[in-house]
Write a protein that holds these residues in place. Structure first.
Motif, PDB file in Angstrom:
ATOM      1  N   ALA A   1       8.460  38.783   3.701  1.00 41.30           N
ATOM      2  CA  ALA A   1       8.062  37.415   3.337  1.00 41.30           C
ATOM      3  C   ALA A   1       9.221  36.606   2.765  1.00 41.30           C
ATOM      4  O   ALA A   1       9.098  35.388   2.568  1.00 41.30           O
ATOM      5  CB  ALA A   1       6.893  37.462   2.339  1.00 41.30           C
TER       6      ALA A   1
ATOM      7  N   GLY B   1       5.314  43.276 -10.260  1.00 39.76           N
ATOM      8  CA  GLY B   1       4.616  43.927  -9.162  1.00 39.76           C
ATOM      9  C   GLY B   1       5.353  43.829  -7.835  1.00 39.76           C
ATOM     10  O   GLY B   1       6.580  43.687  -7.770  1.00 39.76           O
ATOM     11  N   VAL B   2       4.574  43.942  -6.768  1.00 41.75           N
ATOM     12  CA  VAL B   2       5.110  44.048  -5.414  1.00 41.75           C
ATOM     13  C   VAL B   2       6.112  42.943  -5.085  1.00 41.75           C
ATOM     14  O   VAL B   2       7.190  43.200  -4.551  1.00 41.75           O
ATOM     15  CB  VAL B   2       3.941  44.026  -4.397  1.00 41.75           C
ATOM     16  CG1 VAL B   2       4.456  43.836  -2.981  1.00 41.75           C
ATOM     17  CG2 VAL B   2       3.118  45.311  -4.503  1.00 41.75           C
ATOM     18  N   MET B   3       5.749  41.697  -5.408  1.00 42.57           N
ATOM     19  CA  MET B   3       6.610  40.586  -4.995  1.00 42.57           C
ATOM     20  C   MET B   3       7.931  40.608  -5.761  1.00 42.57           C
ATOM     21  O   MET B   3       8.991  40.330  -5.191  1.00 42.57           O
ATOM     22  CB  MET B   3       5.866  39.271  -5.235  1.00 42.57           C
ATOM     23  CG  MET B   3       6.352  38.128  -4.370  1.00 42.57           C
ATOM     24  SD  MET B   3       6.008  38.401  -2.598  1.00 42.57           S
ATOM     25  CE  MET B   3       7.671  38.252  -1.939  1.00 42.57           C
TER      26      MET B   3
ATOM     27  N   LEU C   1       2.161  35.064  -6.966  1.00 44.39           N
ATOM     28  CA  LEU C   1       1.818  36.479  -6.732  1.00 44.39           C
ATOM     29  C   LEU C   1       2.293  37.386  -7.861  1.00 44.39           C
ATOM     30  O   LEU C   1       2.032  38.589  -7.847  1.00 44.39           O
ATOM     31  CB  LEU C   1       2.406  36.946  -5.398  1.00 44.39           C
ATOM     32  CG  LEU C   1       1.932  36.158  -4.181  1.00 44.39           C
ATOM     33  CD1 LEU C   1       2.599  36.678  -2.919  1.00 44.39           C
ATOM     34  CD2 LEU C   1       0.423  36.219  -4.041  1.00 44.39           C
TER      35      LEU C   1
ATOM     36  N   ALA D   1       6.148  44.506   3.626  1.00 45.97           N
ATOM     37  CA  ALA D   1       5.649  43.172   4.002  1.00 45.97           C
ATOM     38  C   ALA D   1       6.132  42.119   3.002  1.00 45.97           C
ATOM     39  O   ALA D   1       6.430  40.976   3.375  1.00 45.97           O
ATOM     40  CB  ALA D   1       4.122  43.186   4.073  1.00 45.97           C
ATOM     41  N   ALA D   2       6.216  42.504   1.738  1.00 44.99           N
ATOM     42  CA  ALA D   2       6.661  41.546   0.717  1.00 44.99           C
ATOM     43  C   ALA D   2       8.139  41.191   0.917  1.00 44.99           C
ATOM     44  O   ALA D   2       8.547  40.044   0.719  1.00 44.99           O
ATOM     45  CB  ALA D   2       6.428  42.126  -0.677  1.00 44.99           C
TER      46      ALA D   2
ATOM     47  N   ARG E   1       1.679  55.675  -0.366  1.00 47.07           N
ATOM     48  CA  ARG E   1       0.785  54.618   0.085  1.00 47.07           C
ATOM     49  C   ARG E   1       1.205  53.287  -0.532  1.00 47.07           C
ATOM     50  O   ARG E   1       1.567  53.227  -1.710  1.00 47.07           O
ATOM     51  CB  ARG E   1      -0.657  54.928  -0.333  1.00 47.07           C
ATOM     52  CG  ARG E   1      -1.361  55.949   0.525  1.00 47.07           C
ATOM     53  CD  ARG E   1      -2.832  56.113   0.152  1.00 47.07           C
ATOM     54  NE  ARG E   1      -3.026  56.678  -1.172  1.00 47.07           N
ATOM     55  CZ  ARG E   1      -2.904  57.964  -1.484  1.00 47.07           C
ATOM     56  NH1 ARG E   1      -2.572  58.841  -0.555  1.00 47.07           N
ATOM     57  NH2 ARG E   1      -3.104  58.374  -2.729  1.00 47.07           N
ATOM     58  N   GLY E   2       1.148  52.223   0.253  1.00 48.57           N
ATOM     59  CA  GLY E   2       1.560  50.921  -0.241  1.00 48.57           C
ATOM     60  C   GLY E   2       3.006  50.594   0.084  1.00 48.57           C
ATOM     61  O   GLY E   2       3.442  49.462  -0.123  1.00 48.57           O
TER      62      GLY E   2
ATOM     63  N   ASP F   1       4.086  50.154   2.903  1.00 49.40           N
ATOM     64  CA  ASP F   1       3.972  49.119   3.941  1.00 49.40           C
ATOM     65  C   ASP F   1       3.759  47.740   3.314  1.00 49.40           C
ATOM     66  O   ASP F   1       4.264  46.728   3.817  1.00 49.40           O
ATOM     67  CB  ASP F   1       2.847  49.472   4.919  1.00 49.40           C
ATOM     68  CG  ASP F   1       1.539  49.843   4.216  1.00 49.40           C
ATOM     69  OD1 ASP F   1       1.570  50.278   3.040  1.00 49.40           O
ATOM     70  OD2 ASP F   1       0.478  49.708   4.834  1.00 49.40           O
ATOM     71  N   VAL F   2       2.994  47.694   2.218  1.00 49.70           N
ATOM     72  CA  VAL F   2       2.788  46.424   1.514  1.00 49.70           C
ATOM     73  C   VAL F   2       4.120  45.945   0.920  1.00 49.70           C
ATOM     74  O   VAL F   2       4.476  44.765   0.992  1.00 49.70           O
ATOM     75  CB  VAL F   2       1.734  46.584   0.403  1.00 49.70           C
ATOM     76  CG1 VAL F   2       1.508  45.260  -0.321  1.00 49.70           C
ATOM     77  CG2 VAL F   2       0.427  47.119   0.974  1.00 49.70           C
ATOM     78  N   GLN F   3       4.858  46.899   0.360  1.00 50.44           N
ATOM     79  CA  GLN F   3       6.169  46.574  -0.214  1.00 50.44           C
ATOM     80  C   GLN F   3       7.109  46.036   0.865  1.00 50.44           C
ATOM     81  O   GLN F   3       7.841  45.064   0.646  1.00 50.44           O
ATOM     82  CB  GLN F   3       6.744  47.836  -0.868  1.00 50.44           C
ATOM     83  CG  GLN F   3       7.955  47.604  -1.725  1.00 50.44           C
ATOM     84  CD  GLN F   3       7.697  46.612  -2.837  1.00 50.44           C
ATOM     85  OE1 GLN F   3       6.842  46.818  -3.690  1.00 50.44           O
ATOM     86  NE2 GLN F   3       8.422  45.508  -2.831  1.00 50.44           N
TER      87      GLN F   3
ATOM     88  N   LEU G   1       5.445  31.721  -3.837  1.00 52.76           N
ATOM     89  CA  LEU G   1       5.486  33.186  -4.013  1.00 52.76           C
ATOM     90  C   LEU G   1       5.307  33.574  -5.483  1.00 52.76           C
ATOM     91  O   LEU G   1       4.795  34.649  -5.801  1.00 52.76           O
ATOM     92  CB  LEU G   1       6.808  33.750  -3.486  1.00 52.76           C
ATOM     93  CG  LEU G   1       6.994  33.658  -1.964  1.00 52.76           C
ATOM     94  CD1 LEU G   1       8.368  34.167  -1.572  1.00 52.76           C
ATOM     95  CD2 LEU G   1       5.907  34.437  -1.227  1.00 52.76           C
TER      96      LEU G   1
ATOM     97  N   MET H   1       9.426  43.278  -7.066  1.00 52.45           N
ATOM     98  CA  MET H   1      10.234  44.400  -6.571  1.00 52.45           C
ATOM     99  C   MET H   1      10.886  44.026  -5.235  1.00 52.45           C
ATOM    100  O   MET H   1      12.025  44.410  -4.960  1.00 52.45           O
ATOM    101  CB  MET H   1       9.381  45.657  -6.435  1.00 52.45           C
ATOM    102  CG  MET H   1       8.927  46.204  -7.784  1.00 52.45           C
ATOM    103  SD  MET H   1       8.355  47.936  -7.707  1.00 52.45           S
ATOM    104  CE  MET H   1       6.763  47.734  -6.937  1.00 52.45           C
TER     105      MET H   1
END
Lengths: 439, 439
Positions: free
Chosen positions: A68, A106-108, A101, A64-65, A57-58, A60-62, A98, A110
């Motif tokens: 970006a 974290g996500v951004m 964030l 999306a980052a 899970r997540g 997809d967020v990764q 950016l 990585m």
């Protein structure tokens, strides 16, 4: 002149939770996943490949980052990128909007790391070299130019880094030969996942020793009696000459870690990994002081060079894990390797995840050749699954990683694997569990 | 029985970069933005509102991260959520797969924080109270039950927290009356943005003093001569009795910070904010030792309670900023406020951003009533823009925040504002700059 024409991303997930591969005290059911990135150029046969690793899970967020970052990359002249990998990384990390964030976590972070790694893959492919050799054959000046020393200069200046790298130059050719002949030591976590029965753990431990591994690692932290029993069983199984490490995956508070590790004192431990929060530098230092001489370690979740710097400054660790896909790419890992060498801390790269073995072997080998000059007092984690999805999978033989020869960073996946495991639309996610496993 | 029926998210961005509002040494052109979240219930007039704050690019990634929490929220019984806000937060933070993306930091943690804050907004609305009073009127046991003490027990145990909260009970009613009568001190950053001319800075500083503010803050860190000139000008403008703080927004390495701050020694500074990387706990401690007695501060980017704990343990700061939208919601900020109270560190909440004044005032006021019992040695940041977009905007009068009376967390935005500033489709992003500014 060649241009970057696309930054394509893919949400790829493997249903590893079905067999409890990768289960530990904090991660009971991971689905090893990759936010996979392909940096395409106008040459159809030339692209850069990398990934950010997640556990389901997540992812997809990764993805999306990474998407970006599109505007920082697409349209660039390929030569401008590969001739100045330091500048490329600094522009990504320095995007002031950016940066909010994170910053640099974290996500951004990585996501930025994955894109930077794709650029290194592209650069190494164009040079016709594996990444480890591409780094190792840089001059000290070229290597230092890739590193962002911001926030490091109280511990390591560019001048000090240059001096260290120059001192390593004379032995480089000899060490390249040595690496090609001997490989780089590996250790294995395969026997130690928490979801495995005692019998499966013992069988896999015996197999590991037969396969030439000199270090195995067990997951701990769910139940102290179980941990003591499993560690003693493992010691009985492998004998006194094989190193046994344990990994608590951040399970404990500082006082808990101290009391738990006193219970485990009977087993000679090679190291205790992630005893508490990866953010708790002072906590690791306190644990280390309390349980000395048990070696303390962390790093797979340590989010940037500033955190590693402090782990070293605070004498909080005996050794560290580095991770190829957690921090800001090769550049930041080079800074971390230089810091580790300066402070005399051994590096045992983290590789429990899809593609992480493939990536991180290059960093460890470059460190041996060009930075620390050491490999026999350290080892790269090895977990033997999911390698079949890579075009240039790692080769581990007699307990050692064989130095890769193919150009690039070894992170390119087979197109059919990407298609089959894309989430949620890939066929592997729409068929009975046993078929998805078998393929 | 009522249920949560939706977790709607909106990418809302304001074109603040057009006037250099919010410009500082690291953030030259922010577009103050909100990943805005509405937790809807099956009662049309009852929802929870909150936001994650960003400064432009990446607000879409922040929105995607909140969307990834949908399955943890939608379908829940409202009473189960609001009766156990601690359990609700622990389930979100404890998602073992999402946890890999932090843990407890960056995009994913801010997303979790926004959803937790929306639940507090909903709970307070259903209780008919503003959030500050909703917290302040909890029993010590109820308040402690909302907090995750994981990784804190070497510095603060639940038992110690209970003792502190019980000790604060006798004065609560008196302090509520005092808060309602006096308000809570504010300070202003409005004069100090780096993009402003000396004349604009002086005019705004004079206006701030006339408006009753006792502290102003200037951004520094681009050029030492400029900083010295602007600080001296500001001191001349406001006189000796008004406190002047400076904010470097992470501009310096540790040695740079020390040398820069020695140049600024002539100006009596109330505090120096974010001298270096927010991750550099030992760096802040080293700077503080070197420039004593200049007060050192950080916090708006401090990503969780484990980092705050260490800032206190290392004697790295004289005061801290807290931020309502950076960490894991009200629950984690309560842990941070308790730690700050235990270690005797003053709290000056960060509020430079859209909606941050609205949110954080509640935390500061709850701290005064129920935790620290102090307000006159501290102040909440105030920046006077974008409040018109909120249904219950902050009211600052004579240099003090007036305690809000409306139920909830004050973060609900006007529907027409959300529609107008949605990115990229909102009309404000498709009309000439001067019209977008004027509205």
């Amino acid at each position: 002149m060649s241009r970057i024409t696309a930054l394509d991303t893919y949400d790829v997930r493997f249903p590893t939770s079905r067999e409890l591969d990768g289960s530990d005290a904090m991660n009971p059911d991971p689905d090893y996943s990759a936010a996979y990135v392909v940096m395409r150029t106008d040459q159809p046969d030339m692209a850069g490949y990398a990934l950010a690793f997640t556990i389901g899970r997540g992812n997809d967020v990764q993805k999306a980052a990474i998407d970006a970052l599109h505007h920082h990359v697409v349209g660039l002249d390929v030569d401008d990128v590969i001739d100045d990998l330091g500048g490329f990384a600094r522009r990504l990390i320095g995007d002031s909007q950016l940066r909010w964030l994170g910053p640099e976590k974290g996500v951004m972070h990585m996501a930025i790391g994955a894109v930077i790694n794709a650029a290194w893959d592209l650069a190494a492919r164009m040079a016709g070299k594996p990444v480890w050799r591409f780094i190792a054959e840089m001059t000290p000046e070229q290597l230092v130019a890739t590193i962002d020393f911001r926030y490091l200069t109280d511990a390591l200046t560019p001048g000090e880094a240059l001096t260290m790298l120059h001192a390593a130059v004379p032995g480089k050719l000899r060490r390249i030969s040595q690496l090609l002949a001997e490989g780089y030591p590996a250790y294995t976590t395969s026997p130690g996942w928490l979801g495995y029965s005692d019998e499966k753990m013992q069988r896999l431990a015996r197999e590991a020793v037969s396969a030439g591994f000199r270090t195995i690692k067990l997951k701990v932290g769910m139940n102290i009696e179980d941990d003591v029993r499993r560690c003693r069983l493992a010691r009985k199984t492998v004998g006194p000459d094989i190193a046994i490490a344990v990994d608590a995956n951040q399970r404990w508070d500082v006082p808990d870690a101290i009391s738990w590790l006193r219970h485990l004192a009977g087993v000679q431990l090679a190291w205790v990994e992630e005893p508490t929060s990866p953010d708790d530098i002072l906590g690791h230092a306190a644990i280390r002081r309390a349980v000395t001489p048990v070696p303390i370690s962390t790093g797979e979740h340590t989010h940037n060079r500033v955190m590693f710097k402090q782990l070293f400054q605070a004498n909080a660790v005996d050794l560290v894990q580095i991770d190829a896909a957690r921090v800001g790419g090769v550049n930041e890992n080079l800074a971390i390797l230089l810091l580790a060498a300066k402070y005399g801390v051994r590096v045992f790269p983290h590789a429990g995840g899809v593609g992480l073995c493939e990536l991180v072997q290059h960093l460890a080998m470059a460190d041996f050749v060009a930075i620390s000059g050491k490999k026999d007092d350290r080892a790269i984690e090895f977990v033997d699954h999911l390698h079949q999805h890579f075009v240039d999978p790692v080769i581990v033989s007699n307990g050692c990683y064989i130095a890769p020869d193919a150009p690039g960073f070894s992170a390119q996946m087979h197109t059919h694997s990407v298609e089959r495991y894309r989430y949620p639309e890939g066929p592997a996610w729409h068929e009975p569990a046993d078929m998805a496993r078998a393929s």
